[in-house]
Design an enzyme around this catalytic site. Sequence first.
Site, PDB file in Angstrom:
ATOM      1  N   HIS A 121      14.121  34.722  61.564  1.00  0.00           N
ATOM      2  CA  HIS A 121      15.511  34.657  62.015  1.00  0.00           C
ATOM      3  C   HIS A 121      15.541  35.086  63.491  1.00  0.00           C
ATOM      4  O   HIS A 121      14.702  35.882  63.916  1.00  0.00           O
ATOM      5  CB  HIS A 121      16.320  35.643  61.159  1.00  0.00           C
ATOM      6  CG  HIS A 121      17.796  35.615  61.375  1.00  0.00           C
ATOM      7  ND1 HIS A 121      18.413  36.305  62.397  1.00  0.00           N
ATOM      8  CD2 HIS A 121      18.783  34.998  60.692  1.00  0.00           C
ATOM      9  CE1 HIS A 121      19.723  36.106  62.315  1.00  0.00           C
ATOM     10  NE2 HIS A 121      19.975  35.317  61.292  1.00  0.00           N
ATOM     11  N   ASP A 198      11.298  42.539  57.726  1.00  0.00           N
ATOM     12  CA  ASP A 198      12.722  42.236  57.736  1.00  0.00           C
ATOM     13  C   ASP A 198      13.122  41.933  56.286  1.00  0.00           C
ATOM     14  O   ASP A 198      12.790  40.879  55.743  1.00  0.00           O
ATOM     15  CB  ASP A 198      12.952  41.024  58.662  1.00  0.00           C
ATOM     16  CG  ASP A 198      14.359  40.445  58.552  1.00  0.00           C
ATOM     17  OD1 ASP A 198      15.109  40.850  57.645  1.00  0.00           O
ATOM     18  OD2 ASP A 198      14.689  39.574  59.373  1.00  0.00           O
ATOM     19  N   GLN A 201      16.781  39.328  53.577  1.00  0.00           N
ATOM     20  CA  GLN A 201      16.877  38.386  52.457  1.00  0.00           C
ATOM     21  C   GLN A 201      15.966  38.798  51.300  1.00  0.00           C
ATOM     22  O   GLN A 201      15.884  38.087  50.295  1.00  0.00           O
ATOM     23  CB  GLN A 201      16.484  36.966  52.906  1.00  0.00           C
ATOM     24  CG  GLN A 201      17.303  36.412  54.044  1.00  0.00           C
ATOM     25  CD  GLN A 201      18.742  36.079  53.653  1.00  0.00           C
ATOM     26  OE1 GLN A 201      19.118  36.114  52.479  1.00  0.00           O
ATOM     27  NE2 GLN A 201      19.556  35.758  54.630  1.00  0.00           N
ATOM     28  N   LYS A 224      24.550  41.712  52.855  1.00  0.00           N
ATOM     29  CA  LYS A 224      23.816  40.687  52.092  1.00  0.00           C
ATOM     30  C   LYS A 224      23.404  41.219  50.723  1.00  0.00           C
ATOM     31  O   LYS A 224      22.781  40.513  49.934  1.00  0.00           O
ATOM     32  CB  LYS A 224      22.575  40.242  52.869  1.00  0.00           C
ATOM     33  CG  LYS A 224      22.912  39.481  54.157  1.00  0.00           C
ATOM     34  CD  LYS A 224      21.666  38.925  54.785  1.00  0.00           C
ATOM     35  CE  LYS A 224      21.829  38.586  56.249  1.00  0.00           C
ATOM     36  NZ  LYS A 224      22.608  37.381  56.513  1.00  0.00           N
ATOM     37  N   CYS A 362      20.401  30.273  62.400  1.00  0.00           N
ATOM     38  CA  CYS A 362      19.839  31.287  63.319  1.00  0.00           C
ATOM     39  C   CYS A 362      18.323  31.391  63.176  1.00  0.00           C
ATOM     40  O   CYS A 362      17.760  32.495  63.237  1.00  0.00           O
ATOM     41  CB  CYS A 362      20.472  32.660  63.106  1.00  0.00           C
ATOM     42  SG  CYS A 362      22.224  32.656  63.392  1.00  0.00           S
TER      43      CYS A 362
HETATM   44  N1  7TS Z   1      16.939  38.517  59.130  1.00  0.00           N
HETATM   45  C1  7TS Z   1      17.126  37.546  58.223  1.00  0.00           C
HETATM   46  C2  7TS Z   1      15.960  37.025  57.442  1.00  0.00           C
HETATM   47  C3  7TS Z   1      18.411  37.039  58.021  1.00  0.00           C
HETATM   48  O1  7TS Z   1      18.596  36.067  57.120  1.00  0.00           O
HETATM   49  C4  7TS Z   1      19.496  37.559  58.783  1.00  0.00           C
HETATM   50  C5  7TS Z   1      20.889  37.009  58.664  1.00  0.00           C
HETATM   51  C6  7TS Z   1      19.240  38.591  59.677  1.00  0.00           C
HETATM   52  C7  7TS Z   1      17.946  39.037  59.841  1.00  0.00           C
HETATM   53  C8  7TS Z   1      20.325  39.233  60.480  1.00  0.00           C
HETATM   54  O2  7TS Z   1      21.091  40.032  59.651  1.00  0.00           O
HETATM   55  P1  7TS Z   1      22.408  40.744  60.194  1.00  0.00           P
HETATM   56  O3  7TS Z   1      23.012  41.337  58.976  1.00  0.00           O
HETATM   57  O4  7TS Z   1      21.971  41.782  61.170  1.00  0.00           O
HETATM   58  O5  7TS Z   1      23.248  39.682  60.823  1.00  0.00           O
HETATM   59  N2  7TS Z   1      20.964  35.707  58.168  1.00  0.00           N
HETATM   60  C9  7TS Z   1      22.043  34.917  58.148  1.00  0.00           C
HETATM   61  C10 7TS Z   1      22.007  33.626  57.601  1.00  0.00           C
HETATM   62  O6  7TS Z   1      21.021  33.129  57.083  1.00  0.00           O
HETATM   63  N3  7TS Z   1      23.219  33.077  57.718  1.00  0.00           N
HETATM   64  O7  7TS Z   1      24.029  33.941  58.330  1.00  0.00           O
HETATM   65  C11 7TS Z   1      23.302  35.099  58.594  1.00  0.00           C
END
Ligand code: 7TS
Length: 402
Positions: A121, A198, A201, A224, A362
């Site tokens: 990401h 990370d 997910q 999430k 992203c």
């Molecule tokens: N890493 C992964 C694997 C992600 O899927 C996401 C967000 C992030 C980092 C960033 O997370 P945040 O909570 O700091 O924003 N992924 C997504 C997506 O797949 N669609 O919207 C956000």
Amino acid sequence: MKLDTIRSDFPILKRKVNDHSLIWLDNAATTQKPHCVIESLSRYYKENNSNVHRGAHTLAKEATEEYEAARKKIQKFIGASSPEEVVFVRGTTEAINLVANTYGNLTIGRGDEILLTQMEHHSNIVPWQMLCKYKGARIIPIPINKKGDIILEEYEKLFTPRTRMVSITQVSNVLGTINPVKQMINIAHSHGVSVLVDGAQGAPHLGVNVQDLDADFYTLSGHKAYGPTGIGILYGKKALLENMIPWQGGGGMIKDVDFDRTVYLELPYKFEAGTGNIADAVGLGAAIDYLEGIGMYNIEHHEQELTRYATEALSSINGLHIIGNAPHKTSVMSFIIEGIDPSKMAGLLDQEGIAVRAGHHCAQPVLKYFGVDSTLRASIGIYNTHKDIDALVQGLLKHINQ
Ligand code: 7TS
């Protein structure tokens, strides 16, 4: 797992979208919130609201207890050895920026190398790129194959005496691949290199134990994992966190301040400058309780079965191509349909109350690797059913044939 009961815990699933019952298949972007999480926020503000770690009154004490209880819940949930290793942050993005700006700043210099997988990401690319620019270091991508699996033999070959850091996603938000992070950490450690996982997910879908993985850093986004937005955690091994210099200074992270020097607080507070997101941390604690009530084993099992079912159903549609066919995957199905614009299709599905995402998610480098700039993506959570997948497939067929 009693799906009807789980579904009834999520008030939003009762609402109509464009005169249809909502079918939420955008869980990789964010998950919906159960009653207990929503109620915990309301209760906190009605009964306990105060700033924490300061003030000698009852509410400050209660709020502090709740905040620290949430930290302990997360510590147990991810299998960390102590709450000192759990730093509250805004989410995965902030956690990775924190590590890049502290550990990275300390350990990475001119000519050094950082290994990232092809499927990261942007939040696990851009902070490292910013650091590289500042330090004169460089990113080396870890290659994947057309199924969406990391090529482990290639990964091993990438290590050089200049490798300083490996930062990898546990589960891809585009491909759904579950990466062999334990094995990858083992390989990195045999070269004396630290690893950030990370878990944005990963943690909501798989049982995680950071000690078993031997991860040096692990990140999680509360939103999430059925918790509130704006709260997440950075796990770090105590020995590493202790040596890191804070990247944000302010109140709440100091023992003593003079104009010529500051003595920082002990872990984890030295990384938590300013008033934290107290209510949402409490809400995240409630989400963890909720997940543990269902059991991560049951969640993993349910979601992998639905992933298998959805993969089979989607594959039967003429002209539909799934991007990401790793044998070990969960919860995410990205696909393209010949001759159909993904965002147009997402709009058509929305007319029927079906929420999927269209775009680059992203993670542009992985889309480029597969030769596309946008996909449709259906992503599964604990409340999704076989019926939801059937509705998605029916919706797609209806519009493909129009
Ligand atoms: N890493 C992964 C694997 C992600 O899927 C996401 C967000 C992030 C980092 C960033 O997370 P945040 O909570 O700091 O924003 N992924 C997504 C997506 O797949 N669609 O919207 C956000």
